[in-house]
Design a protein around this motif. Structure first.
Motif, PDB file in Angstrom:
ATOM      1  N   LYS A 253      68.404  63.339  96.269  1.00 35.80           N
ATOM      2  CA  LYS A 253      67.696  64.363  95.607  1.00 35.80           C
ATOM      3  C   LYS A 253      66.865  63.406  94.404  1.00 35.80           C
ATOM      4  CE  LYS A 253      69.036  67.955  97.813  1.00 35.80           C
ATOM      5  NZ  LYS A 253      68.396  68.826  98.692  1.00 35.80           N
ATOM      6  N   GLU A 254      66.472  63.948  93.576  1.00 33.23           N
ATOM      7  CA  GLU A 254      65.700  63.381  92.497  1.00 33.23           C
ATOM      8  C   GLU A 254      66.335  62.352  91.695  1.00 33.23           C
ATOM      9  OE1 GLU A 254      63.430  67.453  92.901  1.00 33.23           O
ATOM     10  OE2 GLU A 254      65.680  66.541  92.866  1.00 33.23           O
ATOM     11  N   SER A 255      67.456  62.444  91.882  1.00 34.15           N
ATOM     12  CA  SER A 255      68.352  61.205  91.603  1.00 34.15           C
ATOM     13  C   SER A 255      69.732  61.229  92.565  1.00 34.15           C
ATOM     14  CB  SER A 255      68.927  61.398  90.121  1.00 34.15           C
ATOM     15  OG  SER A 255      69.880  62.289  90.035  1.00 34.15           O
ATOM     16  N   ASP A 256      70.361  60.280  92.663  1.00 39.88           N
ATOM     17  CA  ASP A 256      71.685  60.256  93.330  1.00 39.88           C
ATOM     18  C   ASP A 256      72.604  61.167  92.517  1.00 39.88           C
ATOM     19  OD1 ASP A 256      74.235  59.818  94.390  1.00 39.88           O
ATOM     20  OD2 ASP A 256      74.169  57.582  94.511  1.00 39.88           O
ATOM     21  N   ARG A 257      72.636  62.384  92.855  1.00 39.49           N
ATOM     22  CA  ARG A 257      73.177  63.336  91.907  1.00 39.49           C
ATOM     23  C   ARG A 257      74.584  63.320  91.993  1.00 39.49           C
ATOM     24  NH1 ARG A 257      69.521  68.599  93.627  1.00 39.49           N
ATOM     25  NH2 ARG A 257      67.657  68.042  92.324  1.00 39.49           N
ATOM     26  N   ILE A 258      75.366  62.774  92.897  1.00 41.50           N
ATOM     27  CA  ILE A 258      76.708  62.580  92.890  1.00 41.50           C
ATOM     28  C   ILE A 258      77.123  61.455  91.997  1.00 41.50           C
ATOM     29  CG2 ILE A 258      78.766  61.758  94.162  1.00 41.50           C
ATOM     30  CD1 ILE A 258      77.751  63.038  96.505  1.00 41.50           C
ATOM     31  N   GLN A 259      76.540  60.360  91.997  1.00 42.08           N
ATOM     32  CA  GLN A 259      76.429  59.220  90.982  1.00 42.08           C
ATOM     33  C   GLN A 259      76.309  59.442  89.681  1.00 42.08           C
ATOM     34  OE1 GLN A 259      74.060  56.470  89.849  1.00 42.08           O
ATOM     35  NE2 GLN A 259      76.083  55.582  88.626  1.00 42.08           N
ATOM     36  N   LYS A 260      75.137  60.174  89.422  1.00 42.84           N
ATOM     37  CA  LYS A 260      74.597  60.165  88.137  1.00 42.84           C
ATOM     38  C   LYS A 260      75.322  61.302  87.354  1.00 42.84           C
ATOM     39  CE  LYS A 260      71.119  57.241  88.408  1.00 42.84           C
ATOM     40  NZ  LYS A 260      71.208  55.889  87.746  1.00 42.84           N
ATOM     41  N   VAL A 261      75.775  62.368  87.735  1.00 41.54           N
ATOM     42  CA  VAL A 261      76.571  63.482  87.156  1.00 41.54           C
ATOM     43  C   VAL A 261      77.996  62.827  86.772  1.00 41.54           C
ATOM     44  CG1 VAL A 261      77.965  64.804  89.097  1.00 41.54           C
ATOM     45  CG2 VAL A 261      77.238  65.745  87.378  1.00 41.54           C
TER      46      VAL A 261
ATOM     47  N   LEU B  54      78.598  62.651  82.906  1.00 41.31           N
ATOM     48  CA  LEU B  54      79.963  63.422  82.291  1.00 41.31           C
ATOM     49  C   LEU B  54      81.111  62.374  81.781  1.00 41.31           C
ATOM     50  CD1 LEU B  54      78.350  65.720  83.525  1.00 41.31           C
ATOM     51  CD2 LEU B  54      80.557  66.633  84.518  1.00 41.31           C
ATOM     52  N   LYS B  55      81.015  61.530  82.227  1.00 42.37           N
ATOM     53  CA  LYS B  55      82.139  60.575  81.571  1.00 42.37           C
ATOM     54  C   LYS B  55      81.702  60.077  80.237  1.00 42.37           C
ATOM     55  CE  LYS B  55      84.354  58.560  85.793  1.00 42.37           C
ATOM     56  NZ  LYS B  55      84.575  57.469  86.647  1.00 42.37           N
ATOM     57  N   LYS B  56      80.488  60.105  79.915  1.00 43.65           N
ATOM     58  CA  LYS B  56      80.009  59.863  78.707  1.00 43.65           C
ATOM     59  C   LYS B  56      80.654  60.873  77.459  1.00 43.65           C
ATOM     60  CE  LYS B  56      75.732  57.732  79.713  1.00 43.65           C
ATOM     61  NZ  LYS B  56      74.065  57.857  79.711  1.00 43.65           N
ATOM     62  N   ILE B  57      81.013  62.015  77.890  1.00 47.30           N
ATOM     63  CA  ILE B  57      81.425  63.003  77.076  1.00 47.30           C
ATOM     64  C   ILE B  57      82.690  63.365  77.384  1.00 47.30           C
ATOM     65  CG2 ILE B  57      79.050  64.316  77.037  1.00 47.30           C
ATOM     66  CD1 ILE B  57      80.079  66.323  78.969  1.00 47.30           C
ATOM     67  N   GLY B  58      83.450  62.560  78.042  1.00 52.33           N
ATOM     68  CA  GLY B  58      84.830  62.607  78.129  1.00 52.33           C
ATOM     69  C   GLY B  58      85.371  63.342  79.384  1.00 52.33           C
ATOM     70  N   ALA B  59      84.545  64.023  80.138  1.00 48.51           N
ATOM     71  CA  ALA B  59      84.965  64.660  81.344  1.00 48.51           C
ATOM     72  C   ALA B  59      85.790  63.983  82.186  1.00 48.51           C
ATOM     73  CB  ALA B  59      83.794  65.408  82.133  1.00 48.51           C
TER      74      ALA B  59
ATOM     75  N   GLN C  50      89.213  68.010  76.536  1.00 48.18           N
ATOM     76  CA  GLN C  50      88.451  67.800  75.376  1.00 48.18           C
ATOM     77  C   GLN C  50      87.334  67.137  75.631  1.00 48.18           C
ATOM     78  OE1 GLN C  50      89.045  68.819  72.143  1.00 48.18           O
ATOM     79  NE2 GLN C  50      86.970  67.941  71.874  1.00 48.18           N
ATOM     80  N   LEU C  51      85.991  67.351  75.307  1.00 49.81           N
ATOM     81  CA  LEU C  51      84.671  66.994  75.412  1.00 49.81           C
ATOM     82  C   LEU C  51      84.263  66.281  74.198  1.00 49.81           C
ATOM     83  CD1 LEU C  51      83.109  69.700  77.782  1.00 49.81           C
ATOM     84  CD2 LEU C  51      84.456  67.503  78.438  1.00 49.81           C
ATOM     85  N   TYR C  52      83.523  65.352  74.149  1.00 51.36           N
ATOM     86  CA  TYR C  52      83.066  64.710  72.967  1.00 51.36           C
ATOM     87  C   TYR C  52      81.281  64.769  73.120  1.00 51.36           C
ATOM     88  CZ  TYR C  52      87.774  62.853  73.535  1.00 51.36           C
ATOM     89  OH  TYR C  52      88.853  62.579  73.904  1.00 51.36           O
ATOM     90  N   PRO C  53      81.043  65.020  71.684  1.00 49.14           N
ATOM     91  CA  PRO C  53      79.498  64.872  71.562  1.00 49.14           C
ATOM     92  C   PRO C  53      78.987  63.265  71.888  1.00 49.14           C
ATOM     93  CG  PRO C  53      80.339  64.859  69.519  1.00 49.14           C
ATOM     94  CD  PRO C  53      81.514  65.034  70.494  1.00 49.14           C
ATOM     95  N   ALA C  54      77.925  63.398  73.016  1.00 44.41           N
ATOM     96  CA  ALA C  54      77.513  61.778  73.171  1.00 44.41           C
ATOM     97  C   ALA C  54      75.847  62.325  73.645  1.00 44.41           C
ATOM     98  CB  ALA C  54      78.245  61.334  74.154  1.00 44.41           C
ATOM     99  N   ALA C  55      75.289  61.085  73.733  1.00 45.60           N
ATOM    100  CA  ALA C  55      73.962  61.240  74.110  1.00 45.60           C
ATOM    101  C   ALA C  55      73.980  61.074  75.740  1.00 45.60           C
ATOM    102  CB  ALA C  55      73.190  60.170  73.547  1.00 45.60           C
ATOM    103  N   THR C  56      73.361  61.875  76.498  1.00 44.59           N
ATOM    104  CA  THR C  56      73.341  61.893  77.905  1.00 44.59           C
ATOM    105  C   THR C  56      71.954  61.927  78.592  1.00 44.59           C
ATOM    106  OG1 THR C  56      73.118  64.365  77.976  1.00 44.59           O
ATOM    107  CG2 THR C  56      75.378  63.199  78.155  1.00 44.59           C
ATOM    108  N   GLU C  57      71.760  61.618  79.647  1.00 46.31           N
ATOM    109  CA  GLU C  57      70.339  61.390  80.222  1.00 46.31           C
ATOM    110  C   GLU C  57      70.423  62.209  81.431  1.00 46.31           C
ATOM    111  OE1 GLU C  57      68.962  57.265  80.812  1.00 46.31           O
ATOM    112  OE2 GLU C  57      70.980  56.543  79.574  1.00 46.31           O
ATOM    113  N   SER C  58      68.981  62.839  81.860  1.00 44.91           N
ATOM    114  CA  SER C  58      68.757  63.527  82.683  1.00 44.91           C
ATOM    115  C   SER C  58      68.316  62.760  84.153  1.00 44.91           C
ATOM    116  CB  SER C  58      67.580  64.624  82.468  1.00 44.91           C
ATOM    117  OG  SER C  58      66.171  64.055  82.489  1.00 44.91           O
TER     118      SER C  58
END
Length: 349
Positions: free
Chosen positions: A253-261, A265-270, A286-294
């Motif tokens: 898709k527009e990105s490798d959605r499996i790898q990118k998500v 999501l690991k950036k916010i602690g998922a 528990q999730l954390y505020p973090a900068a994420t990218e689309s």
């Protein structure tokens, strides 16, 4: 120039075979990385004159007028858009076309939509199911005829609003929705129901309201690719584990959605784990505020936007890429966000 649209790139490549003269086709950098060779080879089998430019990505494509017809074989596990492109142009071939699509066939419902719309516009094609492959036969000499069409709502977009309803506990109703218009993506409402939402789909509309604690599910989304990341967002706020299977085609898709998500999501602690064809999420963490990218992927941006409803403080870089498919997404999300829990806060006629 097909820009960022994979659908346009694949469809216009087929259609160019029926245009007079020579057509040059290009696209942006990510689109040029997405698979197209199976479609080019199939069109060549049917008599198309297609030349790829020297270089690593083969663009621009040079397509000459002419499609003789005949038989071709194409894999079904990469993109249903290859099949749709071939079906749409086959009536314009000089001779009958027989298209053999090897199984597994991903997003098969989109092929059914193509066949239905071809019939609406006066063209018939036969689908013959088999154990290892499906055969499609399109007689030559047919011409598309004008028809009146009532355009229904887009399930892929509406599902993001229904997901917001599930995440925040707001009631949302959307009219002019028909499950038959997109059987694959419309199954999302039944998934929400399994997760604990109250769903009403009567009178050509759909409404969703969370009726209790959300719970994890295990689902096959081979035919619902555009709603996978939407479900992942909901799963983060469900008790237990959610497993989404048979989604290997999301890497194209527009990105490798499996790898990118997984990365975002690991950036916010998922708690998220992935394989080549699945995503597993354990919710209520528990999730954390973090900068994420689309990553310039509209589906990923909307997924992150849904999570942001409950994870205040996180940010989404290049959030505006939602304009590709749902430019009003952020406006609707703001409306839903300010409603009180349990309130009927949004009704779209």
């Amino acid at each position: 120039d097909a820009g960022e649209s994979g659908t346009l790139l694949r469809f216009i490549t087929g259609m160019a075979c029926l245009l007079p003269g020579e057509t040059l086709i290009t696209a942006d950098s990510r689109n040029r990385q997405r698979p197209i060779l199976p479609l080019l080879n199939a069109l060549r089998d049917l008599g198309a004159g297609i030349t790829q430019s020297p270089g690593s990505d083969g663009y621009p494509l040079k397509v000459n007028s002419g499609l003789s017809g005949g038989r071709t074989v194409i894999p079904g596990d990469v993109s249903s858009q290859f099949v749709s492109s071939l079906l749409i142009v086959s009536p314009g071939a000089a001779d009958d076309v027989e298209l053999v699509v090897m199984k597994p066939i991903v997003s098969s419902g989109y092929i059914d939509i193509t066949l239905r719309e071809m019939k609406r516009f006066g063209v018939t094609a036969e689908r013959i199911p088999g154990d290892d492959y499906d055969v499609f036969r399109v007689p030559a000499g047919q011409r598309y005829q004008p028809a009146d069409v009532d355009i229904p709502g887009d399930w892929s977009s509406v599902n993001t609003l229904l997901a917001a309803s599930a995440i925040l506990g707001r009631e949302i109703k959307v009219s002019r929705m028909s499950a038959d218009s997109n059987p694959g993506e419309s199954k999302f409402v039944s998934i929400l129901q399994k997760m604990g939402c109250s769903v009403n789909t009567g009178d050509g509309s759909v409404s969703v309201q969370k009726s209790g604690e959300l719970r994890g599910v295990e689902v096959d989304m081979k035919d619902s690719p555009d709603s996978v990341l939407t479900l992942i967002a909901v799963a983060l706020f469900a008790r237990g584990t959610t497993v989404v299977k048979n989604i290997s085609h999301l890497i194209h898709k527009e990105s490798d959605r499996i790898q990118k998500v997984e990365t975002e999501l690991k950036k916010i602690g998922a708690h998220i784990e992935t394989t080549a064809d699945s995503i597993t999420v354990t919710g209520m963490k528990q999730l954390y505020p973090a900068a994420t990218e689309s990553h310039n992927d509209h589906r990923l941006a909307m997924c992150l936007g849904l999570i942001k409803l409950r994870n205040r403080g996180m940010t989404v870089e290049d959030a505006g890429c939602v304009r590709k498919s749902f430019p009003e997404f952020w406006n609707f999300i703001r409306v839903i966000d300010i409603c009180e829990e349990g309130e009927k806060c949004l009704e779209i006629p």
